[in-house]
Design an enzyme around this catalytic site. Sequence first.
Site, PDB file in Angstrom:
ATOM      1  N   CYS A  58      12.078  -1.275   0.909  1.00 58.23           N
ATOM      2  CA  CYS A  58      11.406  -0.454   1.963  1.00 58.23           C
ATOM      3  C   CYS A  58      11.662  -0.850   3.244  1.00 58.23           C
ATOM      4  O   CYS A  58      11.596  -2.001   3.595  1.00 58.23           O
ATOM      5  CB  CYS A  58       9.729  -0.556   1.517  1.00 58.23           C
ATOM      6  SG  CYS A  58       8.868   0.425   2.834  1.00 58.23           S
ATOM      7  N   TYR A  89      12.527  12.029   4.407  1.00 56.58           N
ATOM      8  CA  TYR A  89      11.986  10.978   3.533  1.00 56.58           C
ATOM      9  C   TYR A  89      11.649  11.762   2.216  1.00 56.58           C
ATOM     10  O   TYR A  89      12.048  10.754   1.308  1.00 56.58           O
ATOM     11  CB  TYR A  89      10.676  10.577   4.242  1.00 56.58           C
ATOM     12  CG  TYR A  89      10.319   9.443   3.535  1.00 56.58           C
ATOM     13  CD1 TYR A  89      10.395   8.126   3.426  1.00 56.58           C
ATOM     14  CD2 TYR A  89       8.892   9.789   3.079  1.00 56.58           C
ATOM     15  CE1 TYR A  89      10.021   7.256   2.971  1.00 56.58           C
ATOM     16  CE2 TYR A  89       8.356   8.684   2.218  1.00 56.58           C
ATOM     17  CZ  TYR A  89       8.695   7.189   2.263  1.00 56.58           C
ATOM     18  OH  TYR A  89       8.304   6.278   1.495  1.00 56.58           O
ATOM     19  N   GLU A 101      17.351   3.342   1.862  1.00 59.23           N
ATOM     20  CA  GLU A 101      16.626   3.216   3.015  1.00 59.23           C
ATOM     21  C   GLU A 101      17.248   1.908   3.631  1.00 59.23           C
ATOM     22  O   GLU A 101      17.378   1.022   3.038  1.00 59.23           O
ATOM     23  CB  GLU A 101      15.093   2.946   2.589  1.00 59.23           C
ATOM     24  CG  GLU A 101      14.344   4.182   2.137  1.00 59.23           C
ATOM     25  CD  GLU A 101      12.818   3.905   2.098  1.00 59.23           C
ATOM     26  OE1 GLU A 101      12.329   2.599   2.425  1.00 59.23           O
ATOM     27  OE2 GLU A 101      12.200   4.659   1.487  1.00 59.23           O
ATOM     28  N   ASP A 136       8.651  -1.460  -5.995  1.00 60.54           N
ATOM     29  CA  ASP A 136       9.433  -0.219  -5.527  1.00 60.54           C
ATOM     30  C   ASP A 136      11.019   0.077  -6.396  1.00 60.54           C
ATOM     31  O   ASP A 136      11.760  -0.671  -6.279  1.00 60.54           O
ATOM     32  CB  ASP A 136       9.945  -0.507  -3.783  1.00 60.54           C
ATOM     33  CG  ASP A 136       8.818  -0.573  -3.063  1.00 60.54           C
ATOM     34  OD1 ASP A 136       7.647  -0.013  -3.399  1.00 60.54           O
ATOM     35  OD2 ASP A 136       8.717  -1.253  -2.109  1.00 60.54           O
ATOM     36  N   TYR A 141      15.769   2.004  -2.793  1.00 60.31           N
ATOM     37  CA  TYR A 141      15.610   0.543  -2.571  1.00 60.31           C
ATOM     38  C   TYR A 141      16.565  -0.242  -3.056  1.00 60.31           C
ATOM     39  O   TYR A 141      16.311  -1.676  -3.158  1.00 60.31           O
ATOM     40  CB  TYR A 141      13.942   0.291  -3.388  1.00 60.31           C
ATOM     41  CG  TYR A 141      13.206   1.075  -2.826  1.00 60.31           C
ATOM     42  CD1 TYR A 141      12.426   1.686  -1.772  1.00 60.31           C
ATOM     43  CD2 TYR A 141      12.654   2.053  -3.858  1.00 60.31           C
ATOM     44  CE1 TYR A 141      11.565   2.279  -1.204  1.00 60.31           C
ATOM     45  CE2 TYR A 141      11.530   3.133  -3.568  1.00 60.31           C
ATOM     46  CZ  TYR A 141      11.082   2.988  -2.257  1.00 60.31           C
ATOM     47  OH  TYR A 141      10.038   4.035  -2.134  1.00 60.31           O
ATOM     48  N   CYS A 204       4.093  -3.690   3.235  1.00 60.02           N
ATOM     49  CA  CYS A 204       5.281  -4.590   3.337  1.00 60.02           C
ATOM     50  C   CYS A 204       5.723  -5.048   2.039  1.00 60.02           C
ATOM     51  O   CYS A 204       4.843  -5.913   1.460  1.00 60.02           O
ATOM     52  CB  CYS A 204       5.367  -5.419   4.457  1.00 60.02           C
ATOM     53  SG  CYS A 204       6.705  -6.537   4.722  1.00 60.02           S
ATOM     54  N   CYS A 213      19.636 -19.780   1.822  1.00 59.30           N
ATOM     55  CA  CYS A 213      21.005 -19.263   2.019  1.00 59.30           C
ATOM     56  C   CYS A 213      21.746 -20.031   2.910  1.00 59.30           C
ATOM     57  O   CYS A 213      21.471 -19.886   4.222  1.00 59.30           O
ATOM     58  CB  CYS A 213      21.049 -17.708   2.322  1.00 59.30           C
ATOM     59  SG  CYS A 213      22.815 -17.131   2.245  1.00 59.30           S
TER      60      CYS A 213
END
Length: 221
Positions: A58, A89, A101, A136, A141, A204, A213
């Site tokens: 998202c 959208y 997105e 999602d 996504y 969120c 990482c």
Amino acid sequence: MFFLSDMLNKKLHLPKREEALPGRASPIPTASKHHVSKRPLKGPHPEGMEVAMFGLGCFWGAERLFWQTEGVWVTAVGYAGGHTPNPTYQETCTGLTGHAEVVLVVYDPKIVSYSDLLKIFWEAHDPTQGMRQGNDVGTTYRSTIYTYGDAQHQAAIASRDAYEAELKKAGRGKITTEIEAAPEFYFAEAEHQQYLAKNPYGYCGLKGTGVACAIPAAASA
């Protein structure tokens, strides 16, 4: 039940060009300025700025992550990587445009490097989930890195390989992130731009793997 299964199937598989929605010739309306920084959303940008594009689920939470990063000049959310020109959208949510997105990031490389942005990208989401990010679900996504130039592309590949090795040590699966030369970016509607600045308690879905990482020297850009 068949209808629901059919719709889910469409959202999990990228459409062929001939299957995609037709879209439109003109861009959809969007904001003119960034809601937080008040800088022009579409430029012009100061000399020396560089551009990056990422998709990590998202785009509401993903955009906030980058606009809060020191050295980022401006951000915008939109759609990229599909077939439908100037999608809405609602159209992208059907899975019939092929777009992901994404967040467009304009940054000052003297302050924040592309490698720094890659590290943020990898650690902020789970890049092993295919056509989804957490709850999602759908092609919209999917995890993506769209690169500008060979240096970014090589840096993205090197960082992916290094991070995949770390994920493997942690018992995680193979990275499914799409890494391609940047396609056309279509700005999302005004209400989606800097959404979480306008709606601080809004949704969120960002959730990383907890695996750090370490960007290899070969991935510097």
